[in-house]
Structures are given as structure tokens and as C-alpha cells.
Design a protein around this motif. Sequence first.
Motif, mmCIF file in Angstrom:
data_model
loop_
_atom_site.group_PDB
_atom_site.id
_atom_site.type_symbol
_atom_site.label_atom_id
_atom_site.label_comp_id
_atom_site.label_asym_id
_atom_site.label_seq_id
_atom_site.Cartn_x
_atom_site.Cartn_y
_atom_site.Cartn_z
ATOM 1 N N GLN A 183 -3.040 12.152 -2.095
ATOM 2 C CA GLN A 183 -3.169 10.735 -2.426
ATOM 3 C C GLN A 183 -3.734 10.509 -3.828
ATOM 4 O OE1 GLN A 183 -4.296 8.035 0.975
ATOM 5 N NE2 GLN A 183 -4.942 9.973 1.872
ATOM 6 N N TYR A 184 -4.167 11.584 -4.471
ATOM 7 C CA TYR A 184 -4.714 11.457 -5.814
ATOM 8 C C TYR A 184 -3.631 11.094 -6.825
ATOM 9 C CZ TYR A 184 -7.993 12.602 -9.609
ATOM 10 O OH TYR A 184 -8.842 12.551 -10.687
ATOM 11 N N TYR A 185 -2.374 11.432 -6.514
ATOM 12 C CA TYR A 185 -1.262 11.199 -7.431
ATOM 13 C C TYR A 185 -0.232 10.266 -6.801
ATOM 14 C CZ TYR A 185 -3.021 15.752 -9.089
ATOM 15 O OH TYR A 185 -3.799 16.783 -9.508
ATOM 16 N N VAL A 186 0.262 9.317 -7.552
ATOM 17 C CA VAL A 186 1.329 8.440 -7.064
ATOM 18 C C VAL A 186 2.605 9.257 -6.898
ATOM 19 C CG1 VAL A 186 2.770 6.450 -7.591
ATOM 20 C CG2 VAL A 186 0.327 6.417 -8.154
ATOM 21 N N TYR A 206 4.334 17.495 2.101
ATOM 22 C CA TYR A 206 3.483 16.634 2.927
ATOM 23 C C TYR A 206 3.021 15.455 2.078
ATOM 24 C CZ TYR A 206 -0.971 14.984 4.870
ATOM 25 O OH TYR A 206 -1.998 14.206 5.336
ATOM 26 N N PHE A 207 3.266 14.240 2.593
ATOM 27 C CA PHE A 207 2.827 13.024 1.924
ATOM 28 C C PHE A 207 1.826 12.308 2.838
ATOM 29 C CE2 PHE A 207 7.034 13.968 0.364
ATOM 30 C CZ PHE A 207 6.980 13.692 -0.998
ATOM 31 N N ALA A 208 0.752 11.796 2.251
ATOM 32 C CA ALA A 208 -0.253 11.050 3.011
ATOM 33 C C ALA A 208 -0.442 9.682 2.375
ATOM 34 C CB ALA A 208 -1.582 11.802 3.028
ATOM 35 N N VAL A 209 -0.593 8.674 3.228
ATOM 36 C CA VAL A 209 -0.767 7.297 2.763
ATOM 37 C C VAL A 209 -1.889 6.653 3.570
ATOM 38 C CG1 VAL A 209 0.331 5.058 2.361
ATOM 39 C CG2 VAL A 209 1.729 7.151 2.348
ATOM 40 N N THR A 210 -2.801 5.976 2.890
ATOM 41 C CA THR A 210 -3.808 5.147 3.553
ATOM 42 C C THR A 210 -3.386 3.690 3.422
ATOM 43 O OG1 THR A 210 -5.580 6.701 3.008
ATOM 44 C CG2 THR A 210 -6.235 4.470 3.621
ATOM 45 N N HIS A 227 -11.077 8.301 -6.787
ATOM 46 C CA HIS A 227 -10.220 7.241 -6.255
ATOM 47 C C HIS A 227 -10.841 6.573 -5.029
ATOM 48 C CE1 HIS A 227 -9.212 10.939 -4.172
ATOM 49 N NE2 HIS A 227 -8.553 10.281 -3.238
ATOM 50 N N ILE A 228 -11.802 7.223 -4.383
ATOM 51 C CA ILE A 228 -12.509 6.591 -3.260
ATOM 52 C C ILE A 228 -13.329 5.402 -3.759
ATOM 53 C CG2 ILE A 228 -14.277 6.957 -1.475
ATOM 54 C CD1 ILE A 228 -13.310 9.825 -1.257
ATOM 55 N N ALA A 266 0.827 -1.203 0.000
ATOM 56 C CA ALA A 266 0.000 0.000 0.000
ATOM 57 C C ALA A 266 0.862 1.254 0.000
ATOM 58 C CB ALA A 266 -0.925 -0.009 1.216
ATOM 59 N N VAL A 267 1.980 1.206 0.718
ATOM 60 C CA VAL A 267 2.885 2.349 0.747
ATOM 61 C C VAL A 267 3.591 2.506 -0.596
ATOM 62 C CG1 VAL A 267 4.936 3.314 1.858
ATOM 63 C CG2 VAL A 267 3.179 2.176 3.242
ATOM 64 N N VAL A 268 4.012 1.393 -1.172
ATOM 65 C CA VAL A 268 4.665 1.443 -2.481
ATOM 66 C C VAL A 268 3.702 1.977 -3.540
ATOM 67 C CG1 VAL A 268 5.680 0.032 -4.314
ATOM 68 C CG2 VAL A 268 6.301 -0.391 -1.917
ATOM 69 N N GLU A 269 2.456 1.533 -3.481
ATOM 70 C CA GLU A 269 1.450 1.992 -4.449
ATOM 71 C C GLU A 269 1.258 3.504 -4.368
ATOM 72 O OE1 GLU A 269 -3.318 1.276 -5.420
ATOM 73 O OE2 GLU A 269 -2.285 0.038 -3.938
ATOM 74 N N ARG A 270 1.352 4.056 -3.181
ATOM 75 C CA ARG A 270 1.139 5.489 -2.995
ATOM 76 C C ARG A 270 2.409 6.309 -3.256
ATOM 77 N NH1 ARG A 270 1.391 9.968 -3.112
ATOM 78 N NH2 ARG A 270 0.886 11.525 -1.552
#
Length: 380
Positions: free
Chosen positions: A226-229, A264-268, A356-357, A159-163
Motif C-alpha cells: 500500500q506504500y505505492y500506488v 498481491y494487492f492490498a487496499v484499505t 503513510h499511516i 479509496a480503491v482508485v487511489e490505491r
Amino acid sequence: MTTTASLLATLPGHFYTDPAIFRAEQERIFESLWYCAVRSADLDRPGAFRTVQAGRENVIVTRTRTGELRAFLNVCRHRGARLCTESAGQVRRTLQCPYHAWTYGLDGTLVAAPNLRQMPDVDRTEYGLLRVALREWLGYAWICLADEPPSFEDTVVGAVVERLGDSAAIERYATEELALGRRVSYDVAANWKLIVENFMECYHCATIHPELTDVLPEFTDGLAAQYYVGHGAGFAEEAQGFTVDGSAGFGRLPGVTDAQDRRYFAVTVRPQVFLNLVPDHVIVHRVFPLAEDRTVVECDWLYAPGVVASGADLDKSVELFHRVNVQDFDACERTQPAMASRAYARGGVLVPAEHHIGAFHDWVTRLLGKDPGAPAPQHP
């Protein structure tokens, strides 16, 4: 719900209010996937323990006398009493059931019980505590209740790699080496999915987050990081740091690169972790769903050990995201009652900045299956 190219359908309202769906989520999501339970440093000595609710199960996480973390179902193997009734504590050498005094080592082995010597046929390992899979990553203990846990690398690290594009991007923050500067627990009267959806989008940011958009002005456009990788939202030119008034924070963490600075980076990490990365600290949210309309969120602010040890004033740094949390959770609590309204029976819509939701909704429904209210099949 009728949709267009611009508007995609959300989940219908009963997905946020139906106790049967919540039970299915407990079983098929929270008891089946990796779940971030506790910060490893909270268990700083042998015998320290914390209990955590994961789906329908209560789990003990403790540190053994040789220094490893172990997790067990919080159930005595004798008559089923809850072993540890406190949320956190410290024992000397063993965990003892307060009902009939069955006693277990920190490795889960049954070590003593009244009249146990008169029962030589009792296998002390077989009747030990039921162990739960545990992995440590980013300074946290992640547990999984599944008999055969999914790949940690594919699901959590993936999930972190994907983001972010690669795992090295988060490893540079050395989260496992940071110190806890502040922890705040929020009791939110809303379904856990509303909280996840809120964190994933920034269409609301210009409306309810004035302090955040002052520091991250691009959020006024409604597109979350989070909209962009690989994208991190840039700080405002006049902002000196990620603080409530834009004043200077603390020195950049040693591993953070120039490309990550002032961003700022955000990851779900589904199903219940939010990671927030800024140059001088990391904010970790752990989401604990307790009912279809109640969720506890525990939020940690992590800093370089020297910053915390020095007694530095963290208030302006903490206050920025504390306000964001309160603003977000108030919005989720305003939304929860409408989930039971006939106006939302068929759901709502996602605008393009929120499309993306839809992938999160697809993920939930795929895991729940065609009949989310039915019991999951039992495996031999």
C-alpha cells in the motif's frame, strides 16, 4: 512527542483507550460514512436477514420479495423493542416485533398490529421502519446511517482508485461473482485503529510473518504494497501459489490480467474494510468496532464458484492469511495495554516505511474535530 525527518508522531495513547473518543468515532465515523455490512449472497432468498452493529446502531439488512436488499434500523416504531434479536435468520413474509407484535413488510411498511384497524389515522408508511441507505458493490451491501450519505464513488470507490490507480483494476477480479469458500470471525481485544494501522504497514512483516514473507519476499524490506500506488507485491520465484507452503493454488480468475498475475494487492477502504487481491482468490476483511478495546473482524475467502462447488481442499490457501490474521491480531492485543501507559501518553513514532499511516491519523482527527469527546452538533 519530539520528531525528526525520519520519525513522525502517532496519535497519543488516549485515542485508543478513551470511551468518549470511541463514542465520537461511532457517531462521526461509523454512523456517518459508508460501512460494509454483509455479503449480498448471504441473503440468498426473500426474507433472509442479517443484523449488523454500525456505530451505536443495530441495523437489519434483508432481501425483499422482489429481490432487492433493504436496510432498516433494528427498532420497532411502537415502543422501541429490538425487532430481530438474532444475528441472522429467515422469515416468511414479515418482520414481527416480539414485544407487542407490530409487524412490518420486508419493505419496512407497517402491515399489522393489534387493533390497528381501530386506528385509521395511523399512516403505515410514516410508522414503518426507519430506512438506512444501502449500496451494493463488490458483492457486499454497504450501508450509511447519515441523513445525507457522502458520495459512494468519491469515498468507497475512490479509496480503491487511489490505491490501485483505477476502478477497473479491482473489477477484473469480479468479486461479486465469486463464492464464499471460508469465513472466520476474530474477536480482537484491541482498538480498531491499531488493526487498521497494522494492515497498512509491513515494517513488522519480517518479524512476525514468516509464511507471508516466504511467498512475498519483498515484504522483508518493510515496505507494504500500500506504500505505492498501483503496486502489487510479486510472488517468490519458487512460490507456485498464494498458499501457506507456496504450493499451487487454483486457476487464475478469468478477468485477472498478466500484469496482475503472481502479485498481491492490498487496499484499505476507510473506515473498516481491507481488500486482499491475489490471482486465484480474494480475501475481504470487515472490521466491526464494538468498544474502545474490542473489535470483531470477519474475514471472507472468496473463490471462483467452480472451485467451491467442486469441494476442492481450500486449507492451504486459507491457512496462509489465517496465520497472518492471528499473528497481526496477537500483535495488536500486545499493543493495546500500552496505550494506557504513561510511556505512551504522548504517543509513539512512525518510521519512513510507516509515514503513510500519518494520513490515516490526520483523517481520523479531522473527522473527530477539535473536541472529540464532545457531542456532535445536532442538525435540524
